[in-house]
Motif scaffolding. Sequence first.
Motif, PDB file in Angstrom:
ATOM      1  N   LEU A 167      47.066  52.054  29.991  1.00  0.00           N
ATOM      2  CA  LEU A 167      46.505  51.467  31.216  1.00  0.00           C
ATOM      3  C   LEU A 167      45.526  50.349  30.877  1.00  0.00           C
ATOM      4  O   LEU A 167      45.555  49.272  31.478  1.00  0.00           O
ATOM      5  N   LEU A 168      44.668  50.586  29.887  1.00  0.00           N
ATOM      6  CA  LEU A 168      43.640  49.597  29.557  1.00  0.00           C
ATOM      7  C   LEU A 168      44.247  48.363  28.895  1.00  0.00           C
ATOM      8  O   LEU A 168      43.793  47.237  29.148  1.00  0.00           O
TER       9      LEU A 168
ATOM     10  N   LEU B  60      45.827  46.407  31.664  1.00  0.00           N
ATOM     11  CA  LEU B  60      44.761  45.821  32.482  1.00  0.00           C
ATOM     12  C   LEU B  60      44.223  44.540  31.850  1.00  0.00           C
ATOM     13  O   LEU B  60      43.947  43.551  32.542  1.00  0.00           O
ATOM     14  N   ARG B  61      44.099  44.547  30.519  1.00  0.00           N
ATOM     15  CA  ARG B  61      43.578  43.365  29.826  1.00  0.00           C
ATOM     16  C   ARG B  61      44.484  42.156  30.092  1.00  0.00           C
ATOM     17  O   ARG B  61      44.005  41.047  30.347  1.00  0.00           O
TER      18      ARG B  61
ATOM     19  N   ILE C 117      46.436  41.702  32.691  1.00  0.00           N
ATOM     20  CA  ILE C 117      46.333  41.313  34.106  1.00  0.00           C
ATOM     21  C   ILE C 117      45.120  40.414  34.329  1.00  0.00           C
ATOM     22  O   ILE C 117      45.216  39.354  34.943  1.00  0.00           O
TER      23      ILE C 117
ATOM     24  N   CYS D 138      47.642  43.268  40.970  1.00  0.00           N
ATOM     25  CA  CYS D 138      48.942  43.052  40.342  1.00  0.00           C
ATOM     26  C   CYS D 138      49.998  43.625  41.276  1.00  0.00           C
ATOM     27  O   CYS D 138      49.692  44.398  42.190  1.00  0.00           O
TER      28      CYS D 138
ATOM     29  N   PHE E 276      51.699  51.577  35.155  1.00  0.00           N
ATOM     30  CA  PHE E 276      50.984  51.711  36.439  1.00  0.00           C
ATOM     31  C   PHE E 276      51.912  52.348  37.478  1.00  0.00           C
ATOM     32  O   PHE E 276      51.563  53.303  38.167  1.00  0.00           O
TER      33      PHE E 276
ATOM     34  N   CYS F 101      48.891  46.634  43.887  1.00  0.00           N
ATOM     35  CA  CYS F 101      47.843  47.373  43.171  1.00  0.00           C
ATOM     36  C   CYS F 101      46.578  46.520  43.166  1.00  0.00           C
ATOM     37  O   CYS F 101      46.529  45.463  42.530  1.00  0.00           O
TER      38      CYS F 101
ATOM     39  N   VAL G 162      42.838  46.018  42.030  1.00  0.00           N
ATOM     40  CA  VAL G 162      41.995  46.426  40.905  1.00  0.00           C
ATOM     41  C   VAL G 162      40.550  46.072  41.253  1.00  0.00           C
ATOM     42  O   VAL G 162      40.229  44.898  41.478  1.00  0.00           O
TER      43      VAL G 162
ATOM     44  N   ARG H  56      36.456  46.231  40.246  1.00  0.00           N
ATOM     45  CA  ARG H  56      35.495  46.423  39.141  1.00  0.00           C
ATOM     46  C   ARG H  56      34.076  46.584  39.693  1.00  0.00           C
ATOM     47  O   ARG H  56      33.573  45.701  40.386  1.00  0.00           O
TER      48      ARG H  56
ATOM     49  N   ILE I 184      36.295  50.924  36.758  1.00  0.00           N
ATOM     50  CA  ILE I 184      37.470  50.228  37.274  1.00  0.00           C
ATOM     51  C   ILE I 184      38.233  51.207  38.162  1.00  0.00           C
ATOM     52  O   ILE I 184      38.428  52.368  37.790  1.00  0.00           O
TER      53      ILE I 184
ATOM     54  N   LEU J 176      41.868  51.515  40.349  1.00  0.00           N
ATOM     55  CA  LEU J 176      43.168  50.952  40.714  1.00  0.00           C
ATOM     56  C   LEU J 176      43.606  51.627  42.006  1.00  0.00           C
ATOM     57  O   LEU J 176      43.670  52.860  42.047  1.00  0.00           O
TER      58      LEU J 176
END
Length: 217
Positions: free
Chosen positions: A37-38, A41-42, A44, A68, A100, A121, A123, A125, A209, A211
Amino acid sequence: MAADLLESVPDVRPAEEVIAEGAVLLPGFARTIEVELLEALRAIIEQSPFRHMTTPGGHQMSVAMTNCGGFGWVTDRSGYRYDPNDPQSGKPWPPMPGAFRELARAAADRGGFGGFAPDACLVNRYQPGARMSLHQDRDENDFSAPIVSVSLGLPATFLFGGLKRSDKPRRFRLEHGDVVVWGGPTRLAFHGVAPLAEGEHSLLGRQRINLTFRKAR
Ligand code: MD6
Ligand code: FE
């Protein structure tokens, strides 16, 4: 051996907790795929970076957002909407990673909503102090699909109210890897996130974070 000792520590958190009719909390459900997942995410946020959007009322949100999938949730002075393009680049949002999509479907299954196929999705933060005021998720076309919400990084207090804004919210702690599946009778319940407390997470540092997977169209 230290490893044996660690394995013998009982996990006191329940496998799942029904937090309201149609809403279930799955503690640690995403933990086994946290690395995938991480990494996804990077990629994205490299393509569509986090940004602080503006509400229709003209306030800048304390939560930074990106998306995303085929559609992304956006807000600006003209209102809330789902947009196939990132307004910042004019190009489509990054595609939804397979990890995801599969996580969201598996969690929805566990929550009793078979065949969930998210096309959006969001995201979010949160840095310490960031919060999300009480709101309903009502910009989607089809309220029969659930929402799947994945929490990563610092813990947060989730506020879960009723169908009226004035209903007093209950509070739930959401930790790294926790997943909430939410649909049916409480799909339009008011909810929010209390201001994030200071902290440092071993994988994500000073942030949380979230989602949220939806069927937007
Ligand atoms: C958050 N979540 O947890 C914000 N909405 O950061 C939401 O607004 C939310 O978690 C609908 C369903 C589940 C959620
Ligand atoms: Fe929401």
